[in-house]
Write a protein that holds these residues in place. Structure first.
Motif: not given
Length: 169
Positions: A19-21, A119-120, A125-130, A144-145
């Motif tokens: 997460i820090t990275c 972790g999952w 979330m991170v792999l979502n391109p938006m 909204s999130f």
């Protein structure tokens, strides 16, 4: 000697470092691409409506867009939230830091929800391109999130707090 999976503590530290990275990467992307795109220093367009929100709030100036022509709330659009944020924090970096902070709070809320594997959830979330552009620009999606995460926290509790419900609404 038995070789097994690392302890949960090691996985937890690995997740925190990941997460820090990611947050560090977001800050680098902001400095290299996002801020220069809003200042007209590159040809990229990052953030769908962010530029319009920033001009409407008076943070950026564009003679082609009259900032008083957009109603803050209408049937087809709602500029109120992002414009208020931009007026409270009239800095591109400040807005990005606010969004990243809200994202981290949402991860913390997800970590407190029963049955959620943080972790999952983070990787989904991170792999979502938006996600990354939304965290680095002015938009409504971050709020909204946050609201959805608060709602999930509210419905997961046996004893439901009226204060939490008020925060959700």
């Amino acid at each position: 000697m038995h070789i097994g999976l690392p302890s949960p503590t090691i996985w937890r530290w690995l997740l925190l470092w990941t997460i820090t990275c990611y947050v560090t990467l977001c800050l680098v992307l902001f400095a290299l691409y996002v801020k220069p795109s809003f200042l007209g220093q590159n040809d990229l367009r990052i953030g769908a409506d962010s530029y319009t929100y920033l001009v409407t709030a008076g943070v950026l100036h564009d003679s082609a867009i009259a900032s008083d022509t957009f109603p803050l709330v209408s049937f087809g659009a709602n500029f109120l939230g992002p414009v208020l944020v931009a007026r409270l924090i009239p800095s591109l970096a400040g807005i990005a830091l606010l969004n990243l902070t809200i994202f981290l709070i949402c991860l913390w809320i997800a970590d407190t929800l029963p049955g959620v594997r943080t972790g999952w959830f983070f990787w989904a979330m991170v792999l979502n391109p938006m996600t990354t552009p939304s965290l680095l620009t002015l938009n409504k999606e971050v709020f909204s999130f946050f609201s959805i995460m608060l709602f999930l926290k509210y419905i997961s509790k046996v004893e439901r707090s009226r204060l939490l419900l008020l925060a959700v609404l």
